[in-house]
Design an enzyme around this catalytic site. Structure first.
Site, short mmCIF file in Angstrom:
data_model
loop_
_atom_site.label_atom_id
_atom_site.label_comp_id
_atom_site.label_asym_id
_atom_site.label_seq_id
_atom_site.Cartn_x
_atom_site.Cartn_y
_atom_site.Cartn_z
N HIS A 50 0.85 -1.20 0.00
CA HIS A 50 0.00 0.00 0.00
C HIS A 50 0.88 1.24 0.00
CE1 HIS A 50 -2.88 3.04 1.18
NE2 HIS A 50 -3.84 2.18 0.82
N GLU A 60 -4.22 1.68 -7.63
CA GLU A 60 -4.63 2.73 -6.70
C GLU A 60 -3.73 3.95 -6.89
OE1 GLU A 60 -6.52 2.37 -2.67
OE2 GLU A 60 -4.40 2.40 -2.13
#
Ligand code: PGA
Length: 255
Positions: free
Chosen positions: A93, A163
């Site tokens: 992430h 993302e």
């Protein structure tokens, strides 16, 4: 056809186990569309066991894993996560890349370890700055660096999230990506996987979208971008909103 996946990435929220269990119960109740959507709840490490106990329909996810167990103070190993019932692990992430100094090399080691322990890694990739029409090369580099060392036999369990960092709701001035650009990103990611693992695996690969997902835009990311699900941060902290996202994602027909 693989089911769509919606991942609730709670990040470092909420502040107590009690609240986490309440939120998990509500999301679990909203996860009734099991034939079309798989729901994953990824709470902070200290709440995994408590949240895992109340999930009946949704699956348990973790937000990170170290690549080994043993003499690594402060680390949480894949086997430990597995023993709590974790099935999915978010890795790479951007908040870990930015705030915890994670490198592509570390992420690659974590992905292999999570696969060897029998769980599914959810690899996050994305550029920091908004670019023009082209999906920046960095996305390809992140994928190659993380997956190059992974045996193709493990490939069916790998999930990739596109993302864009600038689209994450907590970034200043964040806006969700456009469905058209997310569609191009999905095609680009599949081409990279095609080069790495071949056509069949690239076609069955699940690519999710992440970044300011809401009930208002989830439908078009599923329909127009043909995404195989979404990684949801802010909106997943509100079980009513996340329940709406689940319901809408389940109602959009597969292309
Ligand atoms: P957001 O977060 O949905 O709040 O933009 C997504 C993420 O960072 O995983």
């Amino acid at each position: 056809m693989n089911k769509r996946i919606l991942v609730a990435n709670w990040k470092s929220n909420p502040k107590s186990l009690r609240e986490a269990v309440q939120m998990a119960r509500a999301i679990d109740r909203a996860s009734m569309f099991r034939r079309t959507v798989g729901v994953v709840v990824a709470p902070p490490f200290p709440f995994l066991a408590g949240v895992g106990r109340v999930l009946e329909r949704a699956h348990l996810g973790a937000q990170d894993s170290f690549w080994a167990g043993g003499a690594y103070t402060g680390a949480v190993s894949p086997d430990e996560l597995k023993s709590l019932g974790v099935q999915y692990v978010i890795l790479g992430h951007s908040e870990r890349r930015i705030h915890a100094g994670e490198t592509d090399d570390m992420i690659g080691k974590k992905i292999l370890a999570v696969l060897e322990a029998g769980m599914s890694p959810i690899l996050c990739v994305g550029e920091r700055e908004r670019a023009g029409r082209d999906i920046p090369a960095i996305v390809g580099e992140q994928i190659m660096a993380a997956l190059r060392g992974i045996p193709p036999a493990y490939a069916p369990r790998v999930i990739i999230v596109y993302e864009p960092v600038w689209a994450i709701s907590t970034m200043p001035g964040a806006v969700a990506d456009t469905p058209e650009s997310a569609f191009r990103a999905r095609a680009y990611i599949r081409r990279i996987i095609n080069d790495l693992w071949g056509r069949a695996l690239s076609e069955s690969l699940r690519v999710l979208y992440g970044g300011s997902v809401t009930p208002e835009n989830i439908g078009s990311f599923m329909r127009d971008s043909e995404m195989d699900g979404a990684l949801v941060g802010g909106a997943s902290l509100n079980p009513t909103l996340f329940g709406e996202i689940i319901r809408i994602a389940a109602s959009v027909k597969r292309p």
